[in-house]
Every structure is written in structure tokens, then in C-alpha cells.
Write an enzyme that holds these catalytic residues in place. Structure first.
Site, PDB file in Angstrom:
ATOM      1  N   ASP A 325     122.591 -83.884  44.702  1.00 32.42           N
ATOM      2  CA  ASP A 325     121.407 -83.478  45.476  1.00 32.42           C
ATOM      3  C   ASP A 325     120.960 -84.608  46.404  1.00 32.42           C
ATOM      4  O   ASP A 325     121.443 -85.743  46.310  1.00 32.42           O
ATOM      5  CB  ASP A 325     120.296 -83.115  44.493  1.00 32.42           C
ATOM      6  CG  ASP A 325     119.121 -82.446  45.183  1.00 32.42           C
ATOM      7  OD1 ASP A 325     119.300 -81.905  46.290  1.00 32.42           O
ATOM      8  OD2 ASP A 325     118.007 -82.468  44.603  1.00 32.42           O
ATOM      9  N   GLU A 328     121.585 -85.843  52.042  1.00 31.96           N
ATOM     10  CA  GLU A 328     121.688 -85.802  53.516  1.00 31.96           C
ATOM     11  C   GLU A 328     121.855 -87.199  54.097  1.00 31.96           C
ATOM     12  O   GLU A 328     122.509 -87.316  55.133  1.00 31.96           O
ATOM     13  CB  GLU A 328     120.438 -85.121  54.105  1.00 31.96           C
ATOM     14  CG  GLU A 328     120.317 -83.652  53.783  1.00 31.96           C
ATOM     15  CD  GLU A 328     119.914 -83.373  52.343  1.00 31.96           C
ATOM     16  OE1 GLU A 328     119.339 -84.287  51.721  1.00 31.96           O
ATOM     17  OE2 GLU A 328     120.177 -82.285  51.847  1.00 31.96           O
ATOM     18  N   ASP A 438     116.329 -75.795  49.458  1.00 30.87           N
ATOM     19  CA  ASP A 438     115.043 -75.372  48.896  1.00 30.87           C
ATOM     20  C   ASP A 438     114.446 -74.198  49.668  1.00 30.87           C
ATOM     21  O   ASP A 438     113.677 -74.368  50.609  1.00 30.87           O
ATOM     22  CB  ASP A 438     114.072 -76.556  48.897  1.00 30.87           C
ATOM     23  CG  ASP A 438     114.562 -77.679  47.996  1.00 30.87           C
ATOM     24  OD1 ASP A 438     115.418 -77.406  47.130  1.00 30.87           O
ATOM     25  OD2 ASP A 438     114.097 -78.817  48.166  1.00 30.87           O
TER      26      ASP A 438
END
Ligand code: GLC
Length: 730
Positions: A325, A328, A438
Site C-alpha cells: 500500500d 505512489e 480508496d
């Protein structure tokens, strides 16, 4: 003009156009050698020029031109009219005009007057795409540097273009069968007892489940690769008890390493120089969940090796799945910026604060959170050369997942495992799948789920799905039901929600809703013979198996029908996407269709529909499957976990107006023996004889593989919808 354009024809359908001297990104597995290029002035479709160190590509758009793809970006499958930032970023919330997405897939199919051209921009930094936003008849791509490889694919069919893209970026990793079961997640199941309760909740309510996810609170102070032993005193015992019950545990791993003296991962990273560096060459510091963190430089092979090996602490205990997770990478703030903010607060003139001052201050606060400029403050090392992170930003998530994938393959060369990543890019599918980030518990995001998953599949990222029920916010039971009913078609079938939200596990709902959810999830398990066959076919061919209607049907209205989609060639889904609705309009192209209104996997009504638009009834407890003429679908009795999957009896529902054939695929679901020629197939066919359908089967076992199927129960519907049954023992 300083830049040069060169090209090389890789195959009949694939050509690469090279501007300048691009970085080798690792996205393409077929990068042509420098010497093979020849000079050209012409790039298909686009005009090009340099503009302020950017490369500007532009083209006119005809009235009916379409731009399909771009992976998981918000918007329709046809992104015409949108503005997109092709740059991985936290995309919260998935608002209709949001330009960023966690995963960046710079691939699209341009359709102009029925001519299809695929484009893949192999470029690891920012591209601003205007797809007819400023001027409706013009598209423009502003590429942040004038060095780029552009792959151009030609083909007569959408599938040809998708296949070419997979040829270039690689086929999808091999997920284990359990990856296709139902998965349950929450931010966070905070204790061992809670995880056990969740498993028990599923088992006692008779709802199948294959995986439970562990979100960040299993860690000690959010230190990656640590476990809070107060809350998880016996992780190993938990893992093995869960496994014995057919449940895999999937821990989350974030890339940010907490800055803390004595913490091994931190100490080792510092000692070996494994972290991204700031302008002075010191480890770059940003803040994420653990507070101040450093970020591994996954572009360095030795860092990938180090990081991948760290997962051993879990794989040695039996873990076979991870979700990577925040990669980025998401950076909440930088300490320097926090200090500046604190100073600003200290110096603030509170008398002025009462009017405009407060507004300015609060506005400046939100701009300070997750600033884009943080990506200009650190460096990575690519092939020994220092590069600004922004220049290679889109590779971060992929390279993190690559490190795990490679380490795992080294240690367990014959086993499959499940890797998910939030950030990804073209080529990521070789290492793992994705969830779409999300989303919210909003009906709008239910529809978006379809558009994202289909566009990702077109780009070769087949193993994907969205958080069912929605991550942020709280869904009402109806939304969870409709979302679960949609999710049965998608490879990743995972329910996930945020901290402090209502219980979103299917068993947590009142009995009547729970029954509906159980039936939906059991239908998914029943459909596994079909879904798994389709996934594996796509993995082999490169053509997606979840497709928009226009992949199959020429009728113009199919172009924009994004609330119906095909699952394989034979099945159409038309999910319920609005609250309170019990009917919906369904367009049935081409020929007649059989509507299977599934209350349970083995309890359904069958109606024959002629082609055209129909208002179809769809009560809350029912999932509509539409079976195309001369196609079939396969089901088997559902199990509580794929650990028990044993499709001894295959149930075939076929709609035969002349003849049909299907190649069922089966393998062991756990090892990679299938890639070494060990799998079984059954060709199931049916044709009309004296006006009535008659079935036939033909077995093909490859290598040492023995098929599990022993019996095929055929339920054959003839041209008038009349039913014939037939059982064939193998
Ligand atoms: C991120 C993830 C989400 C996760 C949360 C806490 O927001 O996208 O899935 O639950 O972090 O780890």
C-alpha cells in the site's frame, strides 16, 4: 526543433516511435535496441512539437472518435472529454473530475471511423492528457520531458490491440485459486482474537471466505515487517489455524520505513544506503503512518533484493499473500514543511485571524498536505545515475511489487502467491494485481467499479477489483448487497472498509440481508469453473475477459453501454446500480438471450428474450445472468473455501440455437505446474439434433494432470427455451 523522432517496426502490428533518448523504465519487456531505429518525421495520428522542455502531442478529434482505456482513472471506459494527470497519486476521493489515480496505465485505444489504433506511452513521469476538455475536437498530451518511447498498435479488433499491449508489457502473474475466493478486509482487525472472530463469523453463517487481510494495526507502531506481539501474541499459530480452516491471511506492507534508532529495517537501510536521498545525499524524510519515514529506492536491484527478502519473516510462517500500500509513494508531509507551518502559527497575528486570516490559514493547511512538490525533493538511482524522483515517479509501486515477486520466486519457485499493489503502472501485471484504491460507499462508485476494472483489463492488468461496499464512509445494506452481487464477476472479490465504520462483513447484516449476501458469494464460488477458465484464457491470450459490449457487438448503442459488460464470450452481466430499484433496462444485442435470474446457484428462473431493449425485473435477492445464444456457462457446487474446491460435478447451462462449444480449463490452482504443461481441459459441445440440443464432451489431460471433474450435468435450452437435461460421466 531539437528532438529527433525515430521508429522501429517490431512486428506487423507493433511499431515503436522514439523521441530523444528515453529512460529504460522496465514497463516494456520488448525495448528495441538503439541501432534498430530509423529516422522518421511522422507519428501516426499526432502532430508533435517541443514546448518549454515538454513534448506536446496533439490531434484533432472527429465527432464520433473515442478514446478507450487509461486503466483505473475515474470516468467512463471512453475517456473522451476528460482531463487526466498520468501520474500515480492518491486519488481520494474518486470524484467525477479527479484527474489522478493510484495506478497509471498510459495505454488507450483510439477509434476514428472504425479504425483502431492503440497507443502506449512508455514514460515514467507526468503526462497531462486533455482528451477533448479544452476543445471538444482536439486531444493533447503534454509529456513532461521530450524523451519518450511511444508504442503504436494496429489491429482490426479491440482484442488485437490489447494483445499487442500485453506482448509489450507482459502477461499477468499467476494468482493462486484462493485469490478468486471471497476476501474480507477492514482497517483494521486489531487483534488476533478479532481475526479469529471474523473467520468464525463466516463459518458460522455459512458464508464462504478464502482470505482475511491484516491492515496496518497488526504492526508495532506501524513499523513495516514488525508485529505487535501484545495484540498478535501468536501470529504463527493464527496463520496455521486459519490455513487449516481454508483462510489465508494477507498482511499489508507499506514502503515507508520508520525512522527509529535500533529498528532493524531502518538501521540496515541506513547502513547499506538503501533509501532515496535528498539533494544533499542524506536519506529523504517524509511522514506517513509511522511518522517520519525513509523510502527504499526500489530502482536499485540490491534494494529490491533486500526488500523482497524482508517478506521472509511472514512467508516463513506460511503467509502467501501481501498487499503493498501507499506506494505512489504517498507522503503526508515533510518535517521541514511542518516546521515552517509551526513557525507560521507561532507568528500568526490572531487579531487578523478573526477575518480573512483564518480562511487563508486553513486553505494553506490543506495545500501543505500531500504536496506534489515533495516529489521534487528526493532522488533515486537508475542504472547508477542519480535521477529526480519525479522523473521516475510512476515506477515506484511497480518496482516495490517487483521486489517481492522476484524474492518469492527465488525462494518458492513452484508456488503461486497473491500480491496486490495500490500504485502500479503498465507492466505491473507481471508482478501482481491491484485494487482500485480508496473509493467511497457511494452508489456512484459501484458503477465506477465496472469502468475501472474493465479499463484495467484492457491494459493487461487482469487481476483487479475495488473495495466492495466502499472504503470510506458507510454503506446501507442494499449497497453492500448490490456491490457484492457485482463483485462476483471480478477477479479480486474483496470487501474492505475504513476505521470506525459500521461492520461491513456480510455476516454482520440482519438475517434476510445476510441470506442474500451468502447466496451471492456462493454463486461466485459456483461460477469458479467458468471464471477461472476465462481468467486463464485471458492470461494466455492477452485479450481481456471482462469486456465492454462494443468488443463483441457492432450495434452503435453498445459503444456507450457501460453498465452492462461481458464476462467471457457467453455471459453478460447487467448489475443493479441504483438504490431502491428492482427493475432495470437491459439491452440485448444481436440474437436472443436467455435470462437466468439466480436466487441461488441452483435455484433460478429462466426466460428467453428476443434481441432489443427490455425492462427486466431484478429483485434484491437475485443476480441476473444473460446467456448468449450458442454459448454456455459452467457451475459447480460451492464450497466454504477454495481449499475444498473439487468440481467433481460440472453443471453446464447452455443456450443452443444451432451449436456451441467451450473449452473448460482446470489446473491444481496452487503451483505453477500449469505453465509447465500440467493441466486438464474438457471440450463441452452441444448441437441441435432433430431440433433438440444434444451435448458431447471430449477430455484432454496434459502432462501428468488428472482432471477433478467426474461428471457433467448438462442443462440445455433449445431455440424456443425448451429444456433438455443430460448427464455424462467421464
Ligand atoms: C490506505 C489504503 C487502505 C488502507 C489504509 C490503512 O488508505 O488505501 O486500503 O486501509 O491505507 O492502511
Amino acid at each position: 526543433m531539437t528532438n529527433t523522432l525515430r521508429k522501429v517496426q517490431l512486428s506487423d502490428n507493433i511499431c515503436v516511435y522514439r523521441f530523444g533518448n528515453p529512460l529504460v523504465t522496465g514497463c516494456s519487456i520488448m525495448v528495441p535496441g538503439e541501432t534498430s531505429f530509423v529516422r522518421t518525421e511522422i507519428l501516426p495520428v499526432f502532430d508533435w512539437k517541443e514546448d518549454n522542455e515538454n513534448l506536446l502531442l496533439s490531434a484533432e478529434l472527429g465527432d464520433d472518435d473515442a478514446l478507450f482505456g487509461f486503466g483505473q482513472h475515474v470516468g467512463g471506459i471512453n475517456k473522451r472529454g476528460r482531463r487526466l494527470d498520468l501520474f500515480c497519486g492518491q486519488s481520494l476521493p474518486h470524484n467525477p473530475t479527479n484527474r489522478r489515480s493510484n495506478g497509471n496505465y498510459p495505454f488507450f485505444i483510439y477509434r476514428a471511423n472504425d479504425k483502431l489504433t492503440g497507443f502506449f506511452f512508455d514514460f515514467p513521469s507526468h503526462i497531462a492528457a486533455d482528451l477533448g476538455f479544452e476543445e471538444s475536437d482536439r486531444m493533447e498530451f503534454r509529456v513532461a520531458h521530450p524523451d519518450i518511447d511511444i508504442y503504436v498498435y494496429e489491429g482490426d479488433h479491440y482484442n488485437d490491440i490489447c494483445r499487442s499491449h500485453v506482448e509489450i508489457t507482459g502477461r499477468t502473474f499467476l494468482p493462486p485459486l484462493w485469490a478468486f475466493g471471497f476476501h474480507q478486509c477492514r482497517y483494521s482487525y486489531e487483534t488476533e482474537a478479532e481475526v479469529r472472530n471474523v473467520a468464525e463469523g463466516f463459518r458460522s453463517s455459512g458464508i464462504p471466505v478464502d482470505a482475511i487481510y491484516m491492515d496496518i494495526d497488526y504492526m508495532d507502531h506501524y513499523k513495516v515487517f514488525s508485529v505487535n506481539t501484545e495484540r498478535f501474541p501468536d501470529l504463527k499459530g493464527l496463520i496455521s489455524d486459519m490455513k487449516a480452516d481454508g483462510v489465508e491471511l494477507v498482511p499489508i506492507i507499506d514502503p515507508g520505513v520508520k525512522v527509529e534508532a535500533g529498528y532493524e529495517v531502518y538501521e540496515e537501510g541506513i547502513k547499506e544506503n538503501y533509501f532515496c536521498t535528498d539533494a544533499e545525499g542524506d536519506p529523504f524524510t517524509g511522514a506517513v503512518w509511522p511518522g517520519l519515514t525513509h523510502f527504499p529506492d526500489f530502482l536499485k536491484p540490491e534494494v529490491r533484493k533486500w526488500w523482497g527478502d524482508l517478506y521472509k519473516v511472514f512467508t516463513d510462517q506460511g503467509i502467501r499473500g501481501f498487499w503493498n500500500d501507499m506506494n505512489e509513494p504517498e507522503i503526508f508531509y515533510r518535517p521541514e514543511e511542518l516546521d515552517a507551518l509551526k513557525e507560521k502559527v507561532a507568528e500568526m497575528d490572531y487579531t487578523a485571524f478573526e477575518d480573512r486570516g483564518a480562511i487563508d490559514f486553513l486553505e494553506s493547511l490543506s495545500a501543505w498536505w500531500q504536496k506534489d512538490s515533495y516529489y521534487d525533493a528526493f532522488f533515486q538511482s537508475l542504472n547508477g545515475e542519480k535521477v529526480l524522483h519525479r522523473r521516475v515517479h510512476n515506477l515506484y509501486g511497480m518496482m516495490m511489487t517487483r521486489s517481492v515477486c522476484e524474492a518469492f520466486k527465488d525462494r518458492h519457485p513452484h508456488e503461486r502467491f497473491l500480491l496486490l499493489s495500490r500504485a502500479s503502472t503498465a507492466g505491473s501485471q507481471r508482478y501482481g494485481g491491484v485494487w482500485t484504491g480508496d473509493n467511497h460507499s457511494w452508489w456512484e462508485h459501484l458503477r465506477l467499479n465496472i469502468q475501472m476494472v474493465i479499463s484495467l483489463g484492457m491494459a493487461g492488468q487482469l487481476y483487479c477489483g475495488a473495495d466492495i461496499g466502499g472504503h470510506c464512509d458507510e454503506p446501507d445494506p442494499e449497497l453492500v448487497i448490490r456491490w457484492t452481487q457485482l463483485g462476483i464477476f471480478f477477479p479480486l472479490f474483496r470487501n474492505h472498509t475504513v476505521k470506525n465504520s459500521r461492520a461491513q462483513e456480510p455476516y454482520a447484516f440482519a438475517e434476510s440481508n445476510r441470506d442474500i449476501l451468502r447466496n451471492a458469494i456462493r454463486l461466485r464460488y459456483a461460477l469458479l469453473p467458468y471464471l477461472y477458465t476465462e481468467f486463464m484464457n485471458s492470461r494466455k491470450s492477452g485479450a481481456p475477459f471482462l469486456t465492454p459490449l462494443f468488443f463483441h457487438f457492432k450495434e452503435a448503442c453498445c459503444d456507450s453501454l457501460e453498465d452492462q459488460f461481458m464476462v467471457g464470450n457467453g455471459l453478460m452481466a447487467a448489475p443493479m446500480l441504483s438504490p431502491g430499484s428492482r427493475h432495470r433496462q437491459v439491452y440485448l444485442p444481436d440474437g436472443p438471450w436467455l435470462h437466468l435470474a439466480m436466487r441461488e446457484w441452483n435455484d433460478f428462473d429462466v426466460t428467453l428474450y428476443p434481441p432489443g431493449a427490455h425492462m427486466v425485473q431484478n429483485p434484491l435477492d437475485t443476480i441476473s445472468l444473460f446467456l448468449r445464444e450458442n454459448h454456455l456457462v459452467l457451475l459447480t457446487e460451492p464450497v466454504k473455501s477454495t481449499a475444498e474446491y473439487n468440481p467433481q460435478a460440472l453443471h453446464v447451462i447452455a443456450f443452443v440455437t444451432s451449436k456451441c462449444a467451450y473449452r473448460y480449463y482446470e489446473d491444481d490452482g496452487l503451483s505453477n505446474n500449469c505453465d509447465r504443461g500440467q493441466y486438464g481441459e474438457i471440450i463441452i459441445s452441444a448441437a441441435l439434433e432433430d431440433g433438440k440440443p444434444v451435448g458431447q464432451v471430449n477430455i484432454q489431460e496434459h502432462g501428468d494432470y488428472s482432471l477433478k471433474v467426474e461428471k457433467i450435468v448438462l442443462e440445455l435450452y433449445g431455440p424456443a427455451g425448451d429444456r433438455v437435461t443430460q448427464t455424462i460421466s467421464l
